[in-house]
Enzyme design. Structure first.
Site, PDB file in Angstrom:
ATOM      1  N   GLY A  73       0.796  -1.213   0.000  1.00 47.61           N
ATOM      2  CA  GLY A  73       0.000   0.000   0.000  1.00 47.61           C
ATOM      3  C   GLY A  73       0.830   1.265   0.000  1.00 47.61           C
ATOM      4  CD  GLN A 182      -6.325  -0.001   8.214  1.00 47.12           C
ATOM      5  OE1 GLN A 182      -7.116  -0.816   8.655  1.00 47.12           O
ATOM      6  NE2 GLN A 182      -5.024  -0.084   8.460  1.00 47.12           N
ATOM      7  CB  SER A 202      -2.157  -3.135   1.655  1.00 47.90           C
ATOM      8  OG  SER A 202      -1.117  -3.924   2.190  1.00 47.90           O
ATOM      9  CG  HIS A 204      -0.161  -6.571   5.252  1.00 47.64           C
ATOM     10  ND1 HIS A 204      -0.092  -6.276   6.592  1.00 47.64           N
ATOM     11  CD2 HIS A 204       0.147  -5.440   4.600  1.00 47.64           C
ATOM     12  CE1 HIS A 204       0.239  -5.004   6.746  1.00 47.64           C
ATOM     13  NE2 HIS A 204       0.396  -4.473   5.551  1.00 47.64           N
ATOM     14  CB  CYS A 328       3.672   2.893   9.723  1.00 44.18           C
ATOM     15  SG  CYS A 328       2.943   1.683   8.611  1.00 44.18           S
TER      16      CYS A 328
END
Length: 395
Positions: A73, A182, A202, A204, A328
């Site tokens: 992402g 998200q 993304s 994962h 992050c």
């Protein structure tokens, strides 16, 4: 009560589903060809690559040709913003985003400001984390070429009025990008209905493998490559494809699409039980983000008179995994930029906890948290002179 392991940090990452791993395994062993090769070893891998692209496209109602695979992402956000800015700089140099974006967007915009002369406007949000559409309209200039507003916030879960934002952009002939890392797989996302131009995803975050993502690029959008060196992804994203990861992403997208309604219903029910239980049992507690217009699995709280780090460590000792915000930025001692943007003080922002639910969570998991979290908060508060003063009738 006996200790159990409860994972409530699905916003950081999700466990890979068995069906996803099973789909990937052959591409680590017997199906090892390079998708750019014209022989049979390459062709069978190329076919799997395109099947995965089709599944990701179906999840968001895109055309298959509009999906470009990336390493995640963060790369997708970087590519969307830098690629569009550089490809359209003759039209203008102004970008509009918000103060609560993921750092993949914020740091990219700051880079364009610092090194390439772009001008960026960072929009405020209200106490629930929602963008002010009036301020958005007023921020548009003749030089504005791109609006980037995340679909749903990774920390507080608030979902933005994406369709209205896209409409404002279209009225002015401005491209619209959204970080939907998200949102995809957790809420319905239809890029055609919403009129999105660029969108990051993304793997994962939807029970697929790490290290793979995708950028949706609406047909006709002018975009410079971010990675150079080969003809892969229709000459727009160079590098030998991560076939096993992409196949896993495709399988995860397929499962997410088929199970989306049940997924939303289950997580919303668990979220409501968790939120109501925490607010009922723990005084001096605030729910961060919009009460209902939020991701189905997101619950973010601020507890007065305690430090979030001590809370996380205490929960971890009982087998409960949560977060104080974005994974992050977990090494930072600064308070969350998202919580500061919605008006929290430093002190209250530091006492925050994000519990994000996923497919493997149960009502028993929520009960375990509700049995233990109030005790932990009370114990930590007993160490605070300020809490003692307040509970004894002080100001």
């Amino acid at each position: 009560m006996e200790k159990r392991k409860v994972y409530m940090d699905y916003a950081a990452t999700t466990p890979m589903k068995k069906e996803v791993l099973d789909a990937m395994m052959p591409y680590y062993t017997e199906l090892f060809g390079n998708a750019s090769s014209i022989h049979c070893f390459g062709r069978e891998v190329k076919s799997a690559l395109e099947t995965a692209r089709e599944e990701v496209a179906k999840l968001i109602n895109a055309n298959t040709s509009e999906i470009y695979f990336t390493a995640g992402g963060t790369e997708a956000d970087n590519w969307a913003i830098k690629g569009y800015a550089f490809a359209n700089k003759e039209r203008g140099n102004h970008i509009i985003t918000t103060k609560i974006e993921h750092h993949a967007v914020l740091h990219t915009c700051e880079y364009l400001e610092k090194y390439h002369g772009f001008e960026v406007t960072y929009l405020d949000v209200d106490k629930d984390g929602i963008v002010d559409l009036k301020q958005l309209r007023e921020s548009i200039k003749d030089t504005t070429i791109l609006i980037s507003v995340m679909f749903a916030n990774n920390e507080i879960g608030t979902i933005q009025p994406i369709k209205e934002i896209a409409q404002i952009a279209k009225e002015k002939g401005i491209a619209f990008h959204t970080d939907a890392v998200q949102a995809v797989g957790n809420v319905k996302v239809d890029v055609k209905e919403l009129d999105i131009d660029l969108m990051a995803m993304s793997s994962h975050k939807i029970y697929g493998p790490k290290g793979v993502g995708a950028l949706y690029v609406k047909k006709g959008i002018k975009l410079h490559p971010l990675v150079h060196g080969g003809a892969q992804e229709k000459k727009r994203r160079a590098g030998t494809e991560n076939i096993a990861g992409i196949v896993g992403f495709g399988k995860a997208a397929q499962i997410a699409r088929i199970n989306l309604d049940n997924h939303i219903e289950k997580l919303t029910s668990l979220r409501e039980k968790l939120i109501n239980g925490v607010l009922d049992k723990i005084p001096y507690t605030r729910l961060n983000g919009h009460r209902t217009n939020r991701l189905p699995g997101n619950a973010n709280f601020s507890f007065e008179f305690i430090e979030g780090e001590a809370l996380l460590l205490s929960l971890d000792m009982l087998g409960i995994a949560g977060s104080s915000g974005s994974a992050c930025t977990s090494g930072s001692l600064d308070p969350s930029h998202v919580l500061m943007a919605i008006g929290l003080s430093h002190e209250i922002a530091h006492g925050s906890l994000r519990l994000s639910l996923g497919d493997m969570n149960t009502e028993e998991d929520v009960d375990y948290v509700l049995d233990n979290l109030p005790k932990i908060v009370e114990r930590l508060r007993m160490m605070s002179p300020l809490y003692e003063k307040v509970t004894k009738g002080g100001n």
